[in-house]
Enzyme design. Structure first.
Site, PDB file in Angstrom:
ATOM      1  N   CYS A 155      43.421  24.731  27.099  1.00  0.00           N
ATOM      2  CA  CYS A 155      44.590  24.913  26.237  1.00  0.00           C
ATOM      3  C   CYS A 155      44.529  24.070  24.973  1.00  0.00           C
ATOM      4  O   CYS A 155      45.358  24.239  24.075  1.00  0.00           O
ATOM      5  CB  CYS A 155      45.861  24.635  27.028  1.00  0.00           C
ATOM      6  SG  CYS A 155      46.043  25.721  28.456  1.00  0.00           S
ATOM      7  N   HIS A 295      51.739  23.108  22.202  1.00  0.00           N
ATOM      8  CA  HIS A 295      51.233  24.077  23.169  1.00  0.00           C
ATOM      9  C   HIS A 295      52.396  24.599  24.010  1.00  0.00           C
ATOM     10  O   HIS A 295      53.197  23.820  24.535  1.00  0.00           O
ATOM     11  CB  HIS A 295      50.170  23.409  24.042  1.00  0.00           C
ATOM     12  CG  HIS A 295      49.712  24.256  25.178  1.00  0.00           C
ATOM     13  ND1 HIS A 295      49.381  25.588  25.031  1.00  0.00           N
ATOM     14  CD2 HIS A 295      49.533  23.972  26.498  1.00  0.00           C
ATOM     15  CE1 HIS A 295      49.028  26.072  26.197  1.00  0.00           C
ATOM     16  NE2 HIS A 295      49.108  25.120  27.104  1.00  0.00           N
ATOM     17  N   ASN A 325      52.334  30.835  28.648  1.00  0.00           N
ATOM     18  CA  ASN A 325      51.243  29.933  28.270  1.00  0.00           C
ATOM     19  C   ASN A 325      49.985  30.767  28.040  1.00  0.00           C
ATOM     20  O   ASN A 325      49.410  31.294  28.991  1.00  0.00           O
ATOM     21  CB  ASN A 325      51.023  28.917  29.404  1.00  0.00           C
ATOM     22  CG  ASN A 325      49.899  27.944  29.120  1.00  0.00           C
ATOM     23  OD1 ASN A 325      49.100  28.139  28.201  1.00  0.00           O
ATOM     24  ND2 ASN A 325      49.818  26.885  29.913  1.00  0.00           N
TER      25      ASN A 325
END
Ligand SMILES: CC(C)(COP(=O)(O)OP(=O)(O)OC[C@H]1O[C@@H](n2cnc3c(N)ncnc32)[C@H](O)[C@@H]1OP(=O)(O)O)[C@@H](O)C(=O)NCCC(=O)NCCS
Length: 368
Positions: A155, A295, A325
């Site tokens: 990520c 994020h 996500n």
């Protein structure tokens, strides 16, 4: 600056989040795990983002759909994460297909001749193949004469790719660099695992980097890693250490494994510390920053950072309730949407922070 993309408009809803600051049990706890910190930061200016493109797949998967199909506790996902729906790639789409669609939009928005692009960097931890790289697939599909390589920082992949691309631009060794974050997480999560599957979605985002003025670019950035925490978020089999076997697949060992509670504790700690460090080193305050793009993992992680750092809500851009996500795509997809809403103008300070498996994190204060 131009941009194109297609994330659907937000739907309103009665989201009741359990804010961690208001939880007495949590307030009484100091973070109990010790994680590696870093005081290393760097500066890299003379770099400009000249366009952004994003692509989210058409298929919307709502919480209700997952709750009905897998028997997840109704309301759990939204209450614990803020996510209401996510997008899943079509069966015939690979990560490179999403990346190419985002890249084409960035190229069209910039109005540049693809022949001028000389570098392709793809942040992904869900590549089409173990080999060749997704970046080579993108380079070929776009017909570019360009160096191409993947960066695997989960990520944080986009932030690692952005900082890497910026080095090439700042040195003049690249004239136009395509920096992409792309992941198809729906292919690696265990569909029936309530603690992981509903958190993740699929998407791609791309930016074009070119030389900018001396005050544009990464005024201060940090790339961090804490490999000791690797097992908190991993795919333990399928690599050279533990190759796939039929038994491992049958027992579901090839899926993404996450110790969500400890990842959460790590995330709230690292995000606040790294952002504060970057702001301090750059000599700027929260008020000076136009937009914070973190994020999009969990709204409670973002809310915690806002609370600790004193960041007002209007300075934070979130879209996780609609896309979930999306790993390396998370930040560029959010940037693209923010740009489309007119929230990014030349000269603005934008604070981006990615964090995830590795463990890794990447934080940058970018003068647009
Ligand atoms: C998976 C998940 C939704 C499960 O939620 P959950 O089981 O309700 O757990 P919570 O998120 O409420 O809490 C996790 C832990 O953090 C603690 N915590 C929450 N806020 C805290 C704070 N401000 N300070 C210290 N600890 C805190 C909780 O008390 C809990 O610890 P405990 O198990 O020792 O009580 C959640 O843990 C999560 O989102 N994890 C991170 C997942 C993620 O973002 N992964 C991708 C990273 S790229």
């Amino acid at each position: 600056m131009n941009s194109q993309n297609p994330v659907a408009p937000a739907k309103t809803g009665d989201l009741v989040l359990e804010r961690i600051e208001s939880n007495p049990k949590v307030q009484a706890q100091a973070p109990r795990l010790m994680f590696r910190k870093s005081n290393r930061t760097n500066t890299l200016t003379g770099v400009a983002v000249t366009s952004i493109g994003a692509y989210v797949p058409d298929r919307i998967v709502t919480n209700a759909e997952l709750e009905n199909r897998y028997g997840f506790e109704p309301g759990w996902v939204e209450k614990r994460t803020g996510i209401k729906e996510r997008r899943y790639a079509a069966d015939d789409e690979g990560t490179s297909d999403l990346a190419v669609k985002a890249a084409r939009r960035a190229i069209a928005a910039a109005g540049v001749d693809p022949a001028e692009i000389d570098l392709v960097l793809v942040g992904t931890f869900t590549p089409d193949y173990t080999c060749p790289s997704t970046a080579c697939l993108v380079q070929n599909k776009l017909g570019l004469d360009a160096a191409a390589v993947d960066l695997q920082a989960a990520c944080s992949g986009f932030m690692y790719a952005l900082a890497t691309g910026a080095q090439f631009i700042a040195t003049g060794n690249s004239k136009r660099a395509l920096v992409i974050g792309a992941d198809i997480n729906s292919r690696i999560v265990e569909p029936s695992d309530q603690g992981t599957a509903p958190l993740f979605g699929d998407a791609a985002g791309a930016v074009l980097l070119e030389a900018g003025s001396s005050n544009q670019g990464l005024l201060c950035y940090q790339l961090g890693a804490d490999g000791a925490g690797g097992s908190m978020l991993d795919r333990p089999v399928g690599g050279t250490a533990r190759p796939l076997t039929a038994d491992l697949i049958t027992s579901g060992q090839h899926y993404l494994k996450m110790d969500g509670r400890n990842v959460f504790k790590w995330a709230i700690q690292v995000v606040t510390e790294t952002i504060q460090l970057i702001l301090d080193r750059a000599g700027v305050g929260v008020d000076d920053v136009k937009l914070f793009v973190l994020h999009q993992a969990n709204i409670r992680i973002i809310d915690h950072a806002m609370s600790v750092l004193g960041i007002p809500a209007h300075k934070v851009f979130n879209n996780l309730e609609r896309v979930g996500n999306t790993s390396a795509a998370s930040i560029p997809v959010a940037l693209e949407e923010a740009n489309r809403q007119g929230k990014l103008e030349s000269g603005d300070l934008v604070l981006m922070c990615g964090f995830g498996a590795g463990l890794t994190w990447g934080t940058g204060l970018f003068r647009w």
